[in-house]
Design a protein around this motif. Structure first.
Motif, PDB file in Angstrom:
ATOM      1  N   LEU A  35       0.826  -1.100  -0.067  1.00  0.00           N
ATOM      2  CA  LEU A  35      -0.100   0.000  -0.023  1.00  0.00           C
ATOM      3  C   LEU A  35       0.873   1.191   0.132  1.00  0.00           C
ATOM      4  N   PRO A  36       0.496   2.274  -0.465  1.00  0.00           N
ATOM      5  CA  PRO A  36       1.241   3.510  -0.491  1.00  0.00           C
ATOM      6  C   PRO A  36       1.628   3.840   1.057  1.00  0.00           C
ATOM      7  N   SER A  37       2.529   4.610   1.332  1.00  0.00           N
ATOM      8  CA  SER A  37       2.986   4.813   2.563  1.00  0.00           C
ATOM      9  C   SER A  37       1.871   5.870   3.235  1.00  0.00           C
ATOM     10  N   VAL A  38       1.939   5.868   4.769  1.00  0.00           N
ATOM     11  CA  VAL A  38       0.992   6.773   5.177  1.00  0.00           C
ATOM     12  C   VAL A  38       1.074   8.102   4.890  1.00  0.00           C
ATOM     13  N   TYR A  66      -1.684  -6.336   6.357  1.00  0.00           N
ATOM     14  CA  TYR A  66      -0.683  -6.641   7.587  1.00  0.00           C
ATOM     15  C   TYR A  66       0.533  -5.660   7.326  1.00  0.00           C
ATOM     16  N   SER A  67       1.262  -5.436   8.475  1.00  0.00           N
ATOM     17  CA  SER A  67       2.251  -4.293   8.678  1.00  0.00           C
ATOM     18  C   SER A  67       3.518  -4.981   8.903  1.00  0.00           C
ATOM     19  N   VAL A  68       4.591  -4.483   8.348  1.00  0.00           N
ATOM     20  CA  VAL A  68       5.857  -5.070   8.438  1.00  0.00           C
ATOM     21  C   VAL A  68       6.890  -3.782   8.971  1.00  0.00           C
ATOM     22  N   LYS A  69       7.213  -3.729  10.036  1.00  0.00           N
ATOM     23  CA  LYS A  69       8.147  -2.691  10.632  1.00  0.00           C
ATOM     24  C   LYS A  69       9.142  -2.288   9.683  1.00  0.00           C
ATOM     25  N   GLY A  70       9.272  -0.955   9.355  1.00  0.00           N
ATOM     26  CA  GLY A  70      10.400  -0.630   8.565  1.00  0.00           C
ATOM     27  C   GLY A  70      10.166  -0.842   7.011  1.00  0.00           C
ATOM     28  N   GLY A  72       6.486  -1.319   5.545  1.00  0.00           N
ATOM     29  CA  GLY A  72       5.452  -0.758   4.989  1.00  0.00           C
ATOM     30  C   GLY A  72       4.136  -1.839   5.107  1.00  0.00           C
ATOM     31  N   SER A  73       3.139  -1.321   4.465  1.00  0.00           N
ATOM     32  CA  SER A  73       1.813  -2.219   4.735  1.00  0.00           C
ATOM     33  C   SER A  73       1.623  -2.967   3.536  1.00  0.00           C
ATOM     34  N   PHE A  74       0.877  -4.097   3.504  1.00  0.00           N
ATOM     35  CA  PHE A  74       0.859  -5.023   2.422  1.00  0.00           C
ATOM     36  C   PHE A  74      -0.839  -5.524   2.482  1.00  0.00           C
ATOM     37  N   VAL A  75      -1.259  -5.830   1.257  1.00  0.00           N
ATOM     38  CA  VAL A  75      -2.539  -6.467   1.109  1.00  0.00           C
ATOM     39  C   VAL A  75      -2.525  -7.936   1.595  1.00  0.00           C
ATOM     40  N   ALA A  76      -3.501  -8.486   2.168  1.00  0.00           N
ATOM     41  CA  ALA A  76      -3.501  -9.791   2.731  1.00  0.00           C
ATOM     42  C   ALA A  76      -4.031 -10.551   1.812  1.00  0.00           C
ATOM     43  N   GLU A  77      -3.881 -12.133   2.017  1.00  0.00           N
ATOM     44  CA  GLU A  77      -4.120 -13.076   1.015  1.00  0.00           C
ATOM     45  C   GLU A  77      -5.448 -12.747   0.466  1.00  0.00           C
ATOM     46  N   SER A  78      -5.697 -12.916  -0.853  1.00  0.00           N
ATOM     47  CA  SER A  78      -7.154 -12.730  -1.335  1.00  0.00           C
ATOM     48  C   SER A  78      -8.192 -13.575  -0.913  1.00  0.00           C
ATOM     49  N   ARG A  79      -7.666 -14.934  -0.423  1.00  0.00           N
ATOM     50  CA  ARG A  79      -8.654 -15.758  -0.116  1.00  0.00           C
ATOM     51  C   ARG A  79      -9.120 -14.978   1.290  1.00  0.00           C
ATOM     52  N   LYS A  80      -8.275 -14.572   2.140  1.00  0.00           N
ATOM     53  CA  LYS A  80      -8.890 -14.142   3.271  1.00  0.00           C
ATOM     54  C   LYS A  80      -9.887 -12.922   3.317  1.00  0.00           C
ATOM     55  N   ILE A  81      -9.437 -12.198   2.154  1.00  0.00           N
ATOM     56  CA  ILE A  81     -10.093 -10.764   1.778  1.00  0.00           C
ATOM     57  C   ILE A  81     -11.579 -11.098   1.527  1.00  0.00           C
TER      58      ILE A  81
END
Lengths: 129, 129, 129, 129
Positions: A35-38, A66-70, A72-81
């Motif tokens: 995702l784009p940064s905050v 889900y976010s990973v320190k340092g 960024g933020s990423f889209v979760a598994e499509s199945r879950k979404i």
DNA sequence: GTGGTCTAGACCACC
DNA sequence: GTGGTCTAGACCACG
């Protein structure tokens, strides 16, 4: 990409959440995509970074990203979404159907309304052809 | 009779509105029947009379009840209430259906959910037999 | 700017609503312009913030303004406001005309009164020249 | 003869006043004619005599009727009543016209609305023939 | 006693 | 800082 409407009565962070959920559900943003940064999104939308931060935090809490320190933020598994979006929608539908039943509305009347909604948009697409 | 949930994020007056709408829609409160007075309902629910006053004012504005100074508040014509409730329900259903279509959910999947809701309660009633 | 009359039998919040509607209709307050905050206007008029809050809430419900939590309240689109004001005015005129007809007053007599109102102010403007 | 509507938001005494004014203005009740006694009218309408008393007092204050101790209440001179009714109606019309002018509405637009109101009812009467 | 308005003062959500 | 909700307590208009 995303658009916030100040005339909308809902808080801005909710609008951002919904727009992002929508994009993820429809596959515009794919599994694992960053995702784009905050800060950059805040600049783009000309709103306070705190507001974006809050939206991202809520999306993470719900399991959409889900976010990973340092990193960024990423889209979760499509199945879950798919599951998350579907659950919410079907729960709402279930409540509506239960209420309709209680009011003595025939379920065929509900089918009819759904057909109208599906057909209506289909018509529009055909007109584009 | 009515119950307010302080954990609910929605304002109390909205909860009161919805509960009363529901009772009127289901015929628990009949056409022309007098509602509890602002003060008495406030006492029963242990909330401030102003909050009930606001709920009643909104219900009157929407057409569910009518209030007469010095007399009390009364349930509007059942025909009108049925119409109001129905309109609200179908609008919500329409929005849900439109969203489902956008997400690529087959409308048969929606039928299925409705059938479940209608059938489920029927099952419960049968179990009582 | 705005003035409330305690001798007026109408509630204060209605007076505030009408004054603001008038200012918006006449273009004194322009589309998108921010209204004074609930608290500041309350201080200016020396009345309780709740009363202003109620006036703003009603104006928003009617479509004259829109409010955003944490931002403020803003004048709606002028097109929409013109429409709202016009509708209200013509409805009142219609009722007056209907009553006049019932009382056996010739409609030419009404024209005459309108001409006077239009002409009168024109006279004043000419006197300024 | 007179009818009070509990669903009407206006107080009952105002409804009674207006109905009586209307009857006097249209000549249904003639100059010098005796009005029903407070008690008898209260019984007819099944409302509190105090309410009727208040309506009569207000009508006397406005000059529509006059009371004679020990005799009853009587309709004032028709000339006076015509004047009272007319003054009220024309004052309202004047205010409307002034507002319309201020909003930049052409006076022809007002004529049009009046014609519609007069014509509309005329049509209905023709249909009765 | 009924609904309706207003005040004073507090707390919350949002930005 | 902004708008929105709630409480406690008062007063008015109505019947």
């Amino acid at each position: 990409m995303i658009h916030v409407d100040y005339k909308d009565r809902r808080p801005i962070y909710e609008q951002v959440i919904e727009r992002l959920q929508d994009m993820m559900a429809r596959g515009v943003m794919e599994e694992g995509e960053q995702l784009p940064s905050v800060r950059s999104l805040a600049t783009d939308l000309a709103i306070n970074p705190n507001t974006i931060q809050r939206a991202y935090a809520e999306l993470e809490r719900q399991g959409y990203i889900y976010s990973v320190k340092g990193k960024g933020s990423f889209v979760a598994e499509s199945r879950k979404i798919k599951e998350l979006i579907g659950r919410e929608l079907f729960e709402g539908l279930k409540a509506t159907a239960a209420q309709a039943k209680e009011l003595g509305i025939a379920k065929e009347r509900l089918y009819q309304e759904i057909d109208a909604a599906y057909g209506e948009t289909t018509m529009k697409e055909e007109q584009r052809i």
